[in-house]
Design an enzyme around this catalytic site. Structure first.
Site: not given
Ligand code: NAD
Length: 368
Positions: A139, A189, A221, A245, A249
């Protein structure tokens, strides 16, 4: 304790839920003999309307000088038409306040289990905390741009992490795990990304200082699946900005209600009391569809205020009072429209606040 707080009500339902929370904070302060001075500042869409910037200089100055900051929510369709974006103010504030860790506790309320998309038995024992790195990663990495490559419009984002950033957030997560069930899951990852391989190596190095905490590594994942299939197995999760992020959620919906969930963003700087300066906000947005109707659920903001008391002021008893008052209000069957079952009566924001006030009075009277 004399405390200086900055309130950033923001847009949509933000001002409605921050007002109610500020009134309840004042009540709690009175009960414990504190003085909470609260200064409201423009932030987000309203700040764009008034000053042209989502994070005006005056607001930034006030936030950097405050002991802690409470935010409602920013954004709305009015500011989606081009021009400065309210969310840019949020990224700027995170950077300026060096808010390196975002904490999102996931603890489904037993009263609201039926609102979860998961089967009730999957929710038994679910109580975990996601620690998301907040000031680095994709970001913020540069370059972040559009360019022409071989005659094609091409976009580039850059994911960057250094060892200091990973060490700071993972150390914080280990410390939190120590105060809980002593298990830390680091999500990355590492099978594909170089930043993730650095992340994993660094977390392993920090782990040497925390032999009492069990560390596991999960690929993002797999973590996305395990959050649904075995959510009760997690204690503390630490992960990078973008993975956090998305996973936070996902994690929040398993509790059933977005309106009820708090978050805390912890700063690198200490305030006058030696606690980290922080920004506290509910996880939901500005809910433009219900703004102005007086029916918003204030619980996410109120529980964020409880986290503010705990993490930035060290006021554990006061934080627990707020959390208990919310629990008891829900236990007594009171709901706002977003969490009421179909056919169940609901209260508006003010009526719900009055029920929480009653619980605060009742709990305080019992402890005397
Ligand atoms: P949202 O969270 O605002 O709303 C999603 C749904 O949940 C809506 O139906 C809304 O009415 C309901 N809801 C949310 N909070 C509630 C509450 N406290 N009480 C009752 N119902 C509640 O998400 P969205 O609609 O995708 O976004 C609206 C705006 O908020 C957008 O401009 C978005 O960019 C912004 N946003 C801001 C933040 C933030 O300030 N940190 C976070 C997410 C979204």
């Amino acid at each position: 304790m004399n405390v200086n707080l900055v309130l950033l009500p923001g847009d949509g339902i933000g001002p409605e839920i921050v007002k109610v929370t500020a009134e309840l904070l004042t009540l709690v302060a009175q009960k414990f003999g504190h003085e909470f001075k609260m200064e409201s500042c423009h932030f987000g869409g309203i700040a764009i309307d008034v000053t042209g910037s989502p994070l005006p200089e005056e607001t930034l100055k006030a936030c950097l000088a405050a002991d802690a900051v409470l935010l409602g929510a920013v954004g709305g369709p009015k500011w989606d038409q081009g021009g400065p974006r309210p969310e840019a103010g949020l990224l700027g504030l995170r950077k300026q306040m060096q808010l390196f860790a975002n904490l999102r506790p996931i603890l489904p309320n037993p009263e609201l289990v039926s609102a979860s998309p998961l089967r009730p038995e999957r929710l038994v024992g679910v109580d975990f905390l996601v620690v998301r790195e907040l000031t680095g990663g994709i970001y913020f990495g540069e370059p972040k741009e559009r360019r022409q490559v071989n005659g094609l419009e091409t976009a580039v984002d850059t994911m960057v992490y250094n060892t200091a950033e990973v060490e700071r957030v993972s150390r914080y997560a280990f410390e939190l795990a120590r105060t809980r069930r002593k298990k830390l899951t680091s999500v990355d990852k590492a099978n594909v990304l170089e930043t993730s391989r650095l992340w994993r190596e660094t977390v392993k190095r920090v782990a040497v200082d925390y032999p009492d905490v069990t560390l596991e590594h999960l690929l993002v994942d797999a973590a996305a699946m395990h959050l649904i299939t075995r959510p009760a197995s997690f204690d503390v999760i630490v992960t990078s900005n973008m993975f956090g992020d998305i996973l936070t959620d996902e994690a929040s919906v398993i509790t059933g209600s977005i309106g009820n969930l708090p978050s805390a963003s912890i700063g690198a700087d200490k305030n006058r009391f030696g606690f980290p300066r922080g920004l506290y906000e509910p996880i939901h947005g500005s809910a433009p569809d219900i703004a102005g109707k007086g029916i918003a659920n204030p619980v996410g903001t109120l529980l964020s205020a409880a986290s503010l008391l705990r993490f930035s002021l060290g006021l554990e008893e006061e934080a627990v009072l707020i959390e208990k008052a919310v629990d008891e209000t829900l236990k007594a069957g009171y709901r706002t429209a977003d969490t009421a079952a179909s056919g169940q009566a609901s209260l508006n924001t003010q009526q719900f606040k009055a029920k929480i006030e009653e619980q605060i009075e009742r709990i305080m009277a019992k402890t005397k």
